[in-house]
Design a protein around this motif. Sequence first.
Motif, PDB file in Angstrom:
ATOM      1  N   GLY A 197      -3.591  -9.484   2.741  1.00  0.00           N
ATOM      2  CA  GLY A 197      -3.598 -10.046   1.398  1.00  0.00           C
ATOM      3  C   GLY A 197      -4.958  -9.887   0.764  1.00  0.00           C
ATOM      4  O   GLY A 197      -5.959  -9.702   1.469  1.00  0.00           O
ATOM      5  N   PRO A 198      -5.004  -9.945  -0.563  1.00  0.00           N
ATOM      6  CA  PRO A 198      -6.268  -9.722  -1.270  1.00  0.00           C
ATOM      7  C   PRO A 198      -7.285 -10.862  -1.093  1.00  0.00           C
ATOM      8  O   PRO A 198      -8.401 -10.741  -1.583  1.00  0.00           O
ATOM      9  N   ARG A 231      -8.379 -11.472   1.793  1.00  0.00           N
ATOM     10  CA  ARG A 231      -9.194 -10.939   2.884  1.00  0.00           C
ATOM     11  C   ARG A 231      -9.458  -9.464   2.650  1.00  0.00           C
ATOM     12  O   ARG A 231      -8.597  -8.627   2.886  1.00  0.00           O
ATOM     13  N   GLY A 232     -10.651  -9.144   2.159  1.00  0.00           N
ATOM     14  CA  GLY A 232     -10.996  -7.738   1.933  1.00  0.00           C
ATOM     15  C   GLY A 232     -11.504  -7.126   3.219  1.00  0.00           C
ATOM     16  O   GLY A 232     -12.065  -7.818   4.063  1.00  0.00           O
ATOM     17  N   ILE A 233     -11.274  -5.807   3.382  1.00  0.00           N
ATOM     18  CA  ILE A 233     -11.744  -5.165   4.615  1.00  0.00           C
ATOM     19  C   ILE A 233     -12.573  -3.926   4.314  1.00  0.00           C
ATOM     20  O   ILE A 233     -12.317  -3.216   3.341  1.00  0.00           O
ATOM     21  N   LEU A 256     -11.988   5.307   1.983  1.00  0.00           N
ATOM     22  CA  LEU A 256     -11.796   5.484   0.532  1.00  0.00           C
ATOM     23  C   LEU A 256     -10.593   6.395   0.323  1.00  0.00           C
ATOM     24  O   LEU A 256     -10.291   7.239   1.162  1.00  0.00           O
ATOM     25  N   PHE A 257      -9.908   6.240  -0.814  1.00  0.00           N
ATOM     26  CA  PHE A 257      -8.823   7.167  -1.143  1.00  0.00           C
ATOM     27  C   PHE A 257      -9.473   8.488  -1.579  1.00  0.00           C
ATOM     28  O   PHE A 257     -10.110   8.531  -2.630  1.00  0.00           O
ATOM     29  N   TYR A 266      -8.803   0.360  -8.135  1.00  0.00           N
ATOM     30  CA  TYR A 266      -7.451   0.334  -7.558  1.00  0.00           C
ATOM     31  C   TYR A 266      -6.918  -1.082  -7.330  1.00  0.00           C
ATOM     32  O   TYR A 266      -5.807  -1.423  -7.759  1.00  0.00           O
ATOM     33  N   GLY A 267      -7.713  -1.893  -6.658  1.00  0.00           N
ATOM     34  CA  GLY A 267      -7.260  -3.262  -6.367  1.00  0.00           C
ATOM     35  C   GLY A 267      -6.987  -4.049  -7.634  1.00  0.00           C
ATOM     36  O   GLY A 267      -6.009  -4.803  -7.721  1.00  0.00           O
ATOM     37  N   LYS A 269      -3.673  -3.227  -9.068  1.00  0.00           N
ATOM     38  CA  LYS A 269      -2.581  -3.911  -8.361  1.00  0.00           C
ATOM     39  C   LYS A 269      -2.532  -5.395  -8.717  1.00  0.00           C
ATOM     40  O   LYS A 269      -1.475  -6.014  -8.653  1.00  0.00           O
ATOM     41  N   GLN A 270      -3.687  -5.975  -9.072  1.00  0.00           N
ATOM     42  CA  GLN A 270      -3.722  -7.387  -9.461  1.00  0.00           C
ATOM     43  C   GLN A 270      -3.434  -7.555 -10.958  1.00  0.00           C
ATOM     44  O   GLN A 270      -3.569  -8.653 -11.482  1.00  0.00           O
ATOM     45  N   ARG A 292     -15.327  -1.359  -3.826  1.00  0.00           N
ATOM     46  CA  ARG A 292     -13.875  -1.424  -3.983  1.00  0.00           C
ATOM     47  C   ARG A 292     -13.341  -2.747  -3.447  1.00  0.00           C
ATOM     48  O   ARG A 292     -12.451  -3.362  -4.036  1.00  0.00           O
ATOM     49  N   THR A 293     -13.878  -3.175  -2.293  1.00  0.00           N
ATOM     50  CA  THR A 293     -13.422  -4.423  -1.688  1.00  0.00           C
ATOM     51  C   THR A 293     -13.854  -5.628  -2.522  1.00  0.00           C
ATOM     52  O   THR A 293     -13.069  -6.553  -2.739  1.00  0.00           O
ATOM     53  N   VAL A 343     -11.829  -7.007  -5.940  1.00  0.00           N
ATOM     54  CA  VAL A 343     -10.721  -7.966  -6.020  1.00  0.00           C
ATOM     55  C   VAL A 343     -11.193  -9.371  -5.641  1.00  0.00           C
ATOM     56  O   VAL A 343     -10.392 -10.286  -5.505  1.00  0.00           O
ATOM     57  N   LEU A 364      -6.086   3.893   5.474  1.00  0.00           N
ATOM     58  CA  LEU A 364      -5.874   3.980   4.021  1.00  0.00           C
ATOM     59  C   LEU A 364      -4.744   3.037   3.606  1.00  0.00           C
ATOM     60  O   LEU A 364      -4.814   2.379   2.562  1.00  0.00           O
ATOM     61  N   SER A 382      -6.073  -0.482   3.811  1.00  0.00           N
ATOM     62  CA  SER A 382      -6.951  -0.775   2.671  1.00  0.00           C
ATOM     63  C   SER A 382      -6.115  -1.097   1.445  1.00  0.00           C
ATOM     64  O   SER A 382      -6.379  -2.073   0.739  1.00  0.00           O
ATOM     65  N   ALA A 383      -5.093  -0.267   1.190  1.00  0.00           N
ATOM     66  CA  ALA A 383      -4.246  -0.485   0.019  1.00  0.00           C
ATOM     67  C   ALA A 383      -3.578  -1.866   0.101  1.00  0.00           C
ATOM     68  O   ALA A 383      -3.562  -2.616  -0.877  1.00  0.00           O
ATOM     69  N   SER A 384      -3.061  -2.209   1.281  1.00  0.00           N
ATOM     70  CA  SER A 384      -2.412  -3.513   1.450  1.00  0.00           C
ATOM     71  C   SER A 384      -3.383  -4.644   1.123  1.00  0.00           C
ATOM     72  O   SER A 384      -3.037  -5.586   0.430  1.00  0.00           O
ATOM     73  N   SER A 385      -4.593  -4.544   1.640  1.00  0.00           N
ATOM     74  CA  SER A 385      -5.538  -5.646   1.443  1.00  0.00           C
ATOM     75  C   SER A 385      -6.036  -5.690  -0.001  1.00  0.00           C
ATOM     76  O   SER A 385      -6.632  -6.666  -0.420  1.00  0.00           O
ATOM     77  N   LEU A 386      -5.779  -4.613  -0.768  1.00  0.00           N
ATOM     78  CA  LEU A 386      -6.145  -4.638  -2.190  1.00  0.00           C
ATOM     79  C   LEU A 386      -4.956  -5.083  -3.040  1.00  0.00           C
ATOM     80  O   LEU A 386      -5.017  -5.073  -4.261  1.00  0.00           O
ATOM     81  N   GLY A 387      -3.860  -5.437  -2.383  1.00  0.00           N
ATOM     82  CA  GLY A 387      -2.732  -6.011  -3.101  1.00  0.00           C
ATOM     83  C   GLY A 387      -1.584  -5.050  -3.361  1.00  0.00           C
ATOM     84  O   GLY A 387      -0.712  -5.342  -4.179  1.00  0.00           O
ATOM     85  N   ALA A 388      -1.559  -3.895  -2.680  1.00  0.00           N
ATOM     86  CA  ALA A 388      -0.489  -2.918  -2.918  1.00  0.00           C
ATOM     87  C   ALA A 388       0.797  -3.347  -2.211  1.00  0.00           C
ATOM     88  O   ALA A 388       0.771  -3.746  -1.054  1.00  0.00           O
ATOM     89  N   ASN A 397       4.099   0.581  -3.766  1.00  0.00           N
ATOM     90  CA  ASN A 397       2.773   1.041  -4.198  1.00  0.00           C
ATOM     91  C   ASN A 397       2.139   1.939  -3.140  1.00  0.00           C
ATOM     92  O   ASN A 397       1.527   2.965  -3.457  1.00  0.00           O
ATOM     93  N   ASP A 439       1.072   5.507  -4.051  1.00  0.00           N
ATOM     94  CA  ASP A 439      -0.374   5.651  -4.267  1.00  0.00           C
ATOM     95  C   ASP A 439      -1.111   6.210  -3.060  1.00  0.00           C
ATOM     96  O   ASP A 439      -2.232   6.693  -3.199  1.00  0.00           O
TER      97      ASP A 439
END
Lengths: 257, 257
Positions: free
Chosen positions: A78-79, A81-83, A90-91, A102-103, A106-107, A150-151, A154, B157, B160-166, B170, B174
């Motif tokens: 979940g957002p 907890r950033g990692i 990175l994408f 990106y985050g 999504k928010q 990036r982390t 959000v 990757l 990371s997307a999950s933790s940014l809220g994807a 998504n 993405d």
Amino acid sequence: MKTAAVAINRLSYSYAASDGRSVLALSDVSLVVEQGSFVSLLGPSGCGKSTLLYLIGGFLKQEGTAIHVDGVPVTGPGPDRGIVFQQFALFPWRTVLGNVVYGMEKQRVPRAERLDRAHKLIRDVGLAGFEASYPSQLSGGMRQRAAIARTLAVDPAILLMDEPFGALDAQTRGIMQEQLRQIWQATGKTVIFVTHDVREAVYLSQKVVVMSKRPGTIKEIIDTSFEGSEADARVQSAVEDIWQQVKLEFADAPAHA
Amino acid sequence: MRPLTLEKHPVLGGIVRYSPLLLLAAAWEASSRLGLVNEYALPPLSTVLVAWFQFLKDPSFYYHAGMSLMRAATGLSLAIVLGVTLGISMASFRWVEATFGPIVQMFYPMPKSALIPLTILWFGLGHLSKIFLIFLGCLLPMTLSSFNGARGTDKVLLWSASSLGASRWNRIRDVVFPASLPSIMAGMRTALALAFVLFVSSELIIANEGLGYLIRMTGDGGQYPAMFAVVLTVVSMGFLADRLLIAITHRVLRWRA
């Protein structure tokens, strides 16, 4: 007494190895991380410190309610907890700016605000002028700064960091440690930091959690929040102490797989 | 200033690179003129070029070329859309893999031209039987390349997307899709070549228009220079389409180092 950001109560975790056998990675781990604190998880390779971090992040599935974040059992990522990973994650198909927004996309942060915040964060981590660069065009240190931005974008309450500076050269590493310390002090976020570098752990954190080799257990929790005139000397002696502890674990740890 | 070697010159470089083709052309012309091969089996290149220029003045030639191109493009486009969707779904959902995986494996090595009589039985002598055959032939390489690309998506990757809220959707759109693009583009190159093979072979067997039909008609009529001219047309179209695809690939994957 500060409230717990993360509370872990008697957590054990095993996974299926490639030959189908069940491997016990963590055994009976209990730990409380206070809100706003900086805690390092330290131990030899394969001690399960990253596994513990991924479990807190909700990336690895586990039965039961042994891990609570903000009083709520962890069921997935979940957002809040950033990692940040050692290999940046990175994408690669998105520019620095694209990664940082990106985050917020999504928010559903409005576009203008998204760009404002992203540009500010990119400036803060010292990447101004590289907004349109792809990760493949950046150095390791710059990639890790983009990943941190990036982390942070959000605004997670908790930062999970998995050996984030492990792939960087010594000089970049020192600079990044200093920057992380400043970010932590400025934002008051809770940081859980995985490393195998004793000096880095003692220098950055308030508490160092020393873990044993597999199955990972908590061997000792050492207070390392030194302040005042004797801080340097005490950091030095804490490093010596912890190094002795870790050396014992390294000594008969199995060869790195 | 960098020394400009001959290979790097924009025009001369191309001439140097394709000079083996000029040698081949010279050998062709010579072998036939010197009587080393029968003129019916291999008419001199100059005679073929004359026949080609005749064709270029003939509107029906463009009609045949257009029909072939339309069939190849339609079949290929459908295969790309469905193959990418199916391949990524197979990598993302276990039940899709369980359902379609064995079918794809079974039909992948089968020569699709063996289905020509069957497609004619089902869809008649017109466009539909050719388009279906090209679609079917290109579908399998597109499905497999997308599946392999999607399956290789880096776990960090996705985390990371999950933790940014994807959300799950998504993450597929993405992360999994762009991560599969290098493999998808490679599959597309294979599929493009197959589309050419299949339009020619299906039109050769039964058709009332198209370049394959034209090859058969000129061949049956003993107009061998004209037949070679049509073959050369197919070769040139294939070459140009391949170059175009490579240029598109570079553009799509510009984020790669």
